[in-house]
Design a protein around this motif. Structure first.
Motif, PDB file in Angstrom:
ATOM      1  N   ASN A  12      55.630  31.914  48.610  1.00 18.30           N
ATOM      2  CA  ASN A  12      55.654  32.385  47.424  1.00 18.30           C
ATOM      3  C   ASN A  12      56.947  32.597  46.952  1.00 18.30           C
ATOM      4  O   ASN A  12      57.073  32.836  45.826  1.00 18.30           O
ATOM      5  N   ASP A  17      60.687  29.347  40.396  1.00 19.70           N
ATOM      6  CA  ASP A  17      59.614  29.165  40.175  1.00 19.70           C
ATOM      7  C   ASP A  17      58.333  30.289  40.919  1.00 19.70           C
ATOM      8  O   ASP A  17      57.486  30.785  40.363  1.00 19.70           O
ATOM      9  N   LYS A  20      59.075  33.795  40.018  1.00 18.59           N
ATOM     10  CA  LYS A  20      58.274  33.976  38.577  1.00 18.59           C
ATOM     11  C   LYS A  20      56.774  34.181  38.959  1.00 18.59           C
ATOM     12  O   LYS A  20      56.307  35.055  38.116  1.00 18.59           O
ATOM     13  N   LYS A  21      56.247  33.580  39.749  1.00 11.46           N
ATOM     14  CA  LYS A  21      54.734  33.680  39.737  1.00 11.46           C
ATOM     15  C   LYS A  21      54.400  34.970  40.680  1.00 11.46           C
ATOM     16  O   LYS A  21      53.436  35.654  40.197  1.00 11.46           O
ATOM     17  N   LYS A  24      54.684  37.512  37.930  1.00  8.57           N
ATOM     18  CA  LYS A  24      53.447  37.615  37.113  1.00  8.57           C
ATOM     19  C   LYS A  24      52.278  38.353  37.893  1.00  8.57           C
ATOM     20  O   LYS A  24      51.469  39.031  37.332  1.00  8.57           O
ATOM     21  N   TRP A 225      48.503  37.461  48.328  1.00  6.88           N
ATOM     22  CA  TRP A 225      48.592  36.349  47.445  1.00  6.88           C
ATOM     23  C   TRP A 225      49.132  35.057  48.100  1.00  6.88           C
ATOM     24  O   TRP A 225      50.233  35.070  48.666  1.00  6.88           O
ATOM     25  N   ASP A 227      49.398  30.255  48.360  1.00  5.06           N
ATOM     26  CA  ASP A 227      49.155  29.104  47.721  1.00  5.06           C
ATOM     27  C   ASP A 227      48.099  28.193  48.082  1.00  5.06           C
ATOM     28  O   ASP A 227      48.308  26.947  47.937  1.00  5.06           O
ATOM     29  N   ILE A 284      48.371  32.249  44.089  1.00 11.53           N
ATOM     30  CA  ILE A 284      49.751  32.614  43.468  1.00 11.53           C
ATOM     31  C   ILE A 284      49.550  31.785  42.158  1.00 11.53           C
ATOM     32  O   ILE A 284      50.449  32.013  41.195  1.00 11.53           O
ATOM     33  N   ASN A 285      49.076  30.395  42.137  1.00  9.61           N
ATOM     34  CA  ASN A 285      49.438  29.552  41.103  1.00  9.61           C
ATOM     35  C   ASN A 285      48.652  29.804  39.849  1.00  9.61           C
ATOM     36  O   ASN A 285      48.761  29.332  38.855  1.00  9.61           O
ATOM     37  N   ASP A 286      47.724  30.624  40.010  1.00  8.35           N
ATOM     38  CA  ASP A 286      46.718  31.280  39.195  1.00  8.35           C
ATOM     39  C   ASP A 286      47.023  32.904  38.436  1.00  8.35           C
ATOM     40  O   ASP A 286      46.462  33.524  38.085  1.00  8.35           O
ATOM     41  N   SER A 287      48.309  33.046  38.890  1.00  9.79           N
ATOM     42  CA  SER A 287      48.634  34.616  38.656  1.00  9.79           C
ATOM     43  C   SER A 287      48.523  34.980  37.476  1.00  9.79           C
ATOM     44  O   SER A 287      48.612  35.988  36.923  1.00  9.79           O
ATOM     45  N   ILE A 288      48.965  33.987  36.164  1.00 11.24           N
ATOM     46  CA  ILE A 288      49.211  34.204  34.917  1.00 11.24           C
ATOM     47  C   ILE A 288      47.832  34.600  34.481  1.00 11.24           C
ATOM     48  O   ILE A 288      47.752  35.248  33.359  1.00 11.24           O
TER      49      ILE A 288
END
Length: 466
Positions: A12, A17, A20-21, A24, A225, A227, A284-288
């Protein structure tokens, strides 16, 4: 207010990038948190290489330290615009890198790597991660306190490289060092002995340290969290239609981790069982998109129609076979063998005996150590040693596996249909797992056949087993 303890892994934190995740994900909680971090991606291996080279006098220590300095500073400059924060970060980074340099110089002078210094050096991967994340959050006006395991009282049994948390002592110390109104950033992977020595919690031990802190704080949850898309019914690189597993028991998760799943450290559930603290796995790729756990691990037992929830595998096993007439029943042979292996720091994964053979499962590295050192040559009664590598251990995991009639028959019939030879079977050692060994070349087909039998033919969808 009960804390959520959340943990971010090295994957992570490998680039801008990724950070940033992470930011978020943290913002989703809207409350103070306890955040545990691993080393940046690849850093632990880099540190291991450095200490080995330093002991041989082959490491340019100044160049090595400068590389780390440049890496961390580049990440900060990418994520922070406040010049005062950057200056403050540089000062603290210099302090930590000077300490790391001192340990490397000590190894160079000794021409050796004492266990105590080994653990100190490897802990710097996490110490640098927590520093970076702390300053990134400050830039975003998320005030936080960086807290080290030695400061909060994460006390271990003192064993170097693979310590265990002393919960009797840690549960007394840790709650005294937290205020519910503050967010804390803590480096994972290590604790301290009662004497104050840094002791690693085993490779990948940041999950375990996060779980231990969660248990000591009576946390609301431990949130990991990752990936990946949570636990799946099989490795998606082998089984393309693998399905998500929404719910696992602590025992199921621990067995899957032990037998090859890379999602969490096998010891992670251990501190949380008694206090019934759930482990939640997030992508983590869906943290938004908010807080949507893909897998929840707790004490709730759920039994799928097909019983098996997931098929896991590991290629990191080898078999040490000890042959001899009556070795399985002669008193003392197994005991003497295990004592000698323990003295050499060899971890025994499993033991299966017969009248004429003792089968000892080891990691591939440990199998090579035994072979090179010829450790058991002086034990009377063993007349032949056999070292078997190029194998895969396949594990099928699910509540009810050992009590439901016919499951084992279906499992082994599915494998036999493809003419795959099973070398060793262990059934009943765990109430939620059965494992067996096949040639490594047969691994993928074995996993696919079992998945076909229990998930496609059974028409089972594990995300419904809740």
């Amino acid at each position: 207010m009960a804390y959520n303890v959340i943990k971010f892994g090295g994957s992570n934190l490998k680039d801008k990038d990724g950070i940033k995740k992470v930011f978020k994900a943290i913002c989703n909680y809207e409350k103070p948190l306890v955040i545990v971090v691993s080393a940046f991606y690849g850093m632990t291996n880099y540190l291991i290489e450095s200490l080995e080279l330093s002991a041989q006098g082959k490491l340019d220590i100044d160049h090595f330290i400068q590389n780390i300095n440049n890496q961390k500073l580049a990440i900060i400059v990418e994520n922070i615009s406040n010049e005062n924060l950057i200056f403050e970060f540089k000062q603290e980074l210099d302090k930590r890198l000077n300490m790391l340099k001192g340990f490397l110089l000590e190894i160079k002078n000794l021409n050796d790597v004492p266990n105590s210094i080994y653990d100190e050096i490897l802990s710097y991967g996490e110490r640098l991660s927590s520093l970076v994340l702390s300053f990134v959050l400050k830039q975003a006006d998320i005030q936080n306190v960086e807290a080290f395991p030695e400061e909060i009282g994460l006390i271990t049994d003192g064993e170097f490289k693979n310590a265990t948390v002393d919960f009797e002592l840690s549960e007394h110390e840790i709650p005294k060092n937290f205020e519910s109104s503050k967010t804390y950033i803590i480096p994972g992977f290590y604790g301290v002995s009662k004497e104050g020595k840094t002791t690693l919690l085993g490779r990948g031990g940041s999950d375990y340290s996060a779980a231990s802190i969660a248990a000591c704080l009576n946390a609301e949850s431990l949130d990991l969290w990752k990936d990946v898309k949570g636990f799946l019914s099989a490795d998606p690189k082998i089984v393309f239609d693998a399905v998500n597993i929404e719910s696992l028991t602590y025992a199921e998760a621990a067995e899957l981790a032990y037998f090859g799943s890379q999602i969490l450290h096998p010891r992670t559930p251990e501190p949380l069982v008694e206090k019934k603290i759930p482990i939640r796995i997030f992508d983590i790729n869906d943290s938004i998109n908010g807080l949507h756990p893909l897998t929840i691990i707790n004490g709730k037992e759920t039994v799928c129609d097909g019983i098996i929830k997931s098929v896991s595998y590991s290629d990191n096993f080898g078999i040490l076979k000890l042959h001899g007439s009556g070795v399985g029943i002669k008193p003392g042979i197994l005991a003497k063998s295990t004592v000698e292996l323990d003295k050499a720091g060899i971890n025994i994964k499993s033991v299966i005996t017969s009248q004429t053979t003792i089968n000892i499962l080891l990691s591939q590295d440990d199998l090579l150590k035994v072979k090179k050192a010829n450790l058991l040559k002086d034990i009377h009664g063993i007349n032949q040693f056999e070292f078997i590598s190029n194998i895969s251990l396949i594990a099928a995991v699910g509540e009810g596996l050992t009590s439901r009639y016919g499951v084992a028959g279906r499992l082994f019939t599915a494998v036999a249909r493809k003419g795959i030879n099973i070398q060793i079977i262990s059934f009943g050692a765990s109430s939620v797992a059965v494992y067996f060994i096949v040639n490594q070349v047969d691994r993928n087909e074995t996993v696919r056949e079992i998945h076909e039998e229990f998930f496609v033919k059974q028409d089972c969808c594990c995300d419904a087993c809740v």
